[in-house]
Design an enzyme around this catalytic site. Structure first.
Site, mmCIF file in Angstrom:
data_model
loop_
_atom_site.group_PDB
_atom_site.id
_atom_site.type_symbol
_atom_site.label_atom_id
_atom_site.label_comp_id
_atom_site.label_asym_id
_atom_site.label_seq_id
_atom_site.Cartn_x
_atom_site.Cartn_y
_atom_site.Cartn_z
ATOM 1 N N CYS A 161 -2.642 8.019 4.164
ATOM 2 C CA CYS A 161 -2.567 7.469 2.810
ATOM 3 C C CYS A 161 -3.887 7.635 2.074
ATOM 4 O O CYS A 161 -3.922 7.586 0.843
ATOM 5 C CB CYS A 161 -2.164 6.000 2.861
ATOM 6 N N GLU A 185 0.884 -1.169 0.000
ATOM 7 C CA GLU A 185 0.000 0.000 0.000
ATOM 8 C C GLU A 185 0.916 1.212 0.000
ATOM 9 O O GLU A 185 1.687 1.419 0.930
ATOM 10 C CB GLU A 185 -0.900 0.000 1.242
#
Length: 679
Positions: A296, A257
């Protein structure tokens, strides 16, 4: 007092004696910790996980692992204030740290619950239905998931030292794979405190969790194809790890990720008079300022219809002007600093890159002020809003992530242009769309879905309960394609499967049933000498079966059932209309009449160890039953699983109803609870 962080290696806490990196408080620059992994034997840590932690976890069933996670969550929940006290120096206020600390505990509890509800009381998973591979049914196949015999290496980002560790740890331990966790050094002091609490609990088996505070050294050199790497961080670091010679040679599973230029889109149907307009503005500001934009999932690109650009910019500037900077230890409503001054410099550099295509319309990256802060010592930065001068010509806004309180507004002329602009991000974790128009929602959602792991569509109907753009949830996928890394975390049991091997098992039905503990057609089904409902859970064996006597179904039965229930559908009551239906030969029995009569054939009426019927699964009506047909039932113990309470177990029965020609007319799984004798 400055602490020296320890690593947990081979179930011992190791203090480094050299090469320590200083970790500064985000608030005032004072040194809060020192970290180094010097002296760690990474080969020995991997061996310890494989030889001690893995076997210990694999001895436990999914239910016992789930109970372990539940107990761990409760233990940590009682001691979480220790983590809150430390986490303030990361720059986040208590409200933002709750997303990290309590959010991590919620994720732990969610996986404990799913493990109990959705997984069997075994150390493996049987996946999908049995596939018949031979004409006579003597050769079949099925997929089985079993835990890898390796170690999960978890490399986490600085922004979520608790949630990031726990959201990876929970599915790995539930799968039966031990973990070596490596937190980002900037906030490793919080992760170390969390792991110390976990270790002190004594709830995990030896070798199940180890911790590296500092660099990873030659750790990756000791991994094999039975191991997994789960990484969260920058695209540059991800590329280096994925291209590591040993990782490539052994095709080591790599779950990543990484950078994500997430978008929020205001639908072309929305005007300032609509509720969705205010919801949009509020969400953009929240995502820019929560954890100082160091998420994120934060919104980086703000897409608005050109006709509404001026109104959106004005509303955003007004809201951002209300944001106050402050010491997060003292003011929970103030936005705190970035994690470090080095991070602030990286964000300033990214803003300078964005300014080649966009102009700043709110905030100054070089200057900020707030009550009780020293911006020269702390890593404070005001929220920065930019506007792309020519959105369709811009490129940097789609490949430069300023990992801080920064977002860029891009105006679009029509839906196709909005879709094109979002796609230029080359893959993101999440996008949010604010609209009340079904056509707009469908066109944009389907246009950008392949570029995203998650889409949030917000309107006045769901806003009150919406968890927001930036909140990954345990039940739903967290990850994204392309630039976002191509990984998939969370998503319920999907993340558990990352740590397991899917194997196609081909065998006879008898062998497959014995191996999986699940009966299927073709496997032995000996006739029980005692009615299965009279046998307690422990006495029942997989494959035990009974075949009932036959029962005729008459026209009177059908008409009585129709009038008694009110189900007078024409197929049961009108011969001519039923015959005109290509699926029926004439009037037919109700499907639920067949189920009721089937139960009457196989149920034993006397009190006994069978306590309750709690459901039916996989019900299919296979062939119509006409008046004067007869039916009988074959009932077989298909699967057994223990329950939370020791006084009963859960039994899944295969039920097949056939007519006078032995043709199946209905099949389903019957779910019951059967008593267990006292221990």
């Amino acid at each position: 007092m400055t602490i020296t962080l320890q690593s947990l290696a081979q179930d011992r806490w190791v203090t480094p004696d050299e090469g320590r990196v200083e970790i500064a408080s985000a608030i005032d620059g004072s040194v809060v910790a020192r970290a180094s992994s010097a002296g760690l034997d990474f080969a020995a840590m991997v061996a310890h996980a494989r030889e001690i932690g893995g076997p210990a976890l694999r001895k436990l069933s999914f239910h016992r692992r789930a109970d372990m996670l539940k107990a761990l969550g409760a233990y940590l929940g009682e001691r979480k204030e220790t983590l809150y006290a430390l986490a303030a120096d990361t720059g986040a206020n208590r409200r933002d740290n709750a997303v990290d600390i309590d959010g991590g505990l919620v994720t732990l509890a969610a996986y404990a619950s799913r493990g109990r509800r959705e997984l069997p009381d075994t150390p493996f998973i049987v996946e999908g239905e049995v596939e018949q591979l031979g004409k006579r049914g003597s050769f079949v196949g099925q997929h089985l998931l079993s835990p890898l015999h390796g170690v999960a290496v978890h490399i986490n980002a600085f922004n979520f030292p608790c949630w990031g560790l726990l959201e990876k740890l929970a599915p790995a331990l539930l799968a039966g794979v031990p973990v070596i966790a490596k937190p980002a050094t900037a906030t490793a002091y919080v992760a170390e405190a969390l792991v110390k609490l976990i270790h002190e609990s004594g709830l995990l088996p030896a070798g199940a969790l180890q911790l590296i505070c500092g660099g990873t050294g030659d750790l990756l050199d000791h991994l094999t194809g039975q191991d997994v790497i789960a990484f969260t961080g920058s695209i540059e670091t991800s590329e280096k790890l994925h291209a590591h010679r040993n990782v490539a040679r052994h095709a080591i599973r790599f779950v990543a990720e990484r950078d994500s230029l997430n978008a929020a889109i205001l639908g072309a149907d929305v005007t300032p008079a609509d509720p969705e307009f205010d919801l949009f503005v509020r969400e953009v500001v929240r995502e820019m300022t929560a954890k100082a934009g160091q998420k994120c999932t934060a919104i980086r690109r703000v897409l608005v219809p050109r006709a509404q650009q001026a109104a959106v910019l004005a509303a955003l500037k007004d809201k951002l002007a209300e944001v106050r900077l402050g010491d997060p230890r003292k003011d929970d409503k103030a936005m705190g600093p970035l994690v470090s001054r080095a991070q602030r410099e990286a964000v300033r550099a990214a803003i300078a890159t964005l300014q080649t295509e966009a102009e700043i319309v709110s905030g100054n990256p070089e200057r900020c002020e707030g009550d009780g802060i020293d911006a020269t010592k702390g890593a404070y930065m005001a929220p920065i809003l930019l506007r792309a001068r020519d959105p369709m010509a811009a490129r940097k806004v789609h490949d430069t992530e300023a990992f801080g309180p920064v977002a860029t507004v891009l105006a679009y002329d029509d839906i196709d242009q909005a879709i094109e602009l979002v796609r230029r991000g080359e893959g993101s974790l999440v996008a949010s769309l604010f609209t009340y128009d079904n056509v707009v929602a469908e066109q944009i959602a389907l246009g950008i879905a392949p570029w995203h792991g998650r889409l949030l569509i917000v309107d006045r109907d769901c806003a009150a309960e919406s968890t927001g753009h930036g909140a990954p949830l345990p039940a739903l996928l967290h990850g994204g394609p392309g630039r976002a890394g191509g990984g998939e975390e969370l998503g319920g049991l999907r993340s558990v499967h990352h740590y397991m091997q899917r194997t196609a098992i081909q065998a006879s039905p008898r062998r497959l049933a014995a191996l999986t503990g699940t009966w299927s057609r073709g496997a032995p089904s000996p006739a029980a000498t005692v009615h299965p409902f009279k046998r307690n859970y422990d006495e029942l064996a997989i494959g035990d079966s009974i075949e009932t006597a036959s029962r005729p179904i008459t026209l009177d039965d059908i008409e009585h059932f129709a009038h008694f229930t009110g189900d007078t559908f024409y197929a049961h009551m009108d011969e001519a209309a039923a015959k005109a239906n290509p699926f029926f030969p004439g009037r037919v029995a109700h499907g639920y009449l067949i189920l009721a009569f089937a139960a009457g054939l196989f149920v034993d009426p006397a009190p006994g160890p069978l306590l309750a019927n709690y459901g039916l699964d996989n019900l299919r009506f296979l062939k119509p039953v006409s008046p004067d047909d007869t039916i009988k039932v074959k009932l077989t113990v298909k699967q057994k699983s223990s329950a939370r309470r020791p006084e009963y177990g859960e039994v899944r029965w295969d039920v097949e109803v056939v007519n006078q020609h032995d043709e199946p007319v209905a099949r389903y799984d019957l779910l019951t609870m059967s008593a267990r004798p006292p221990a």
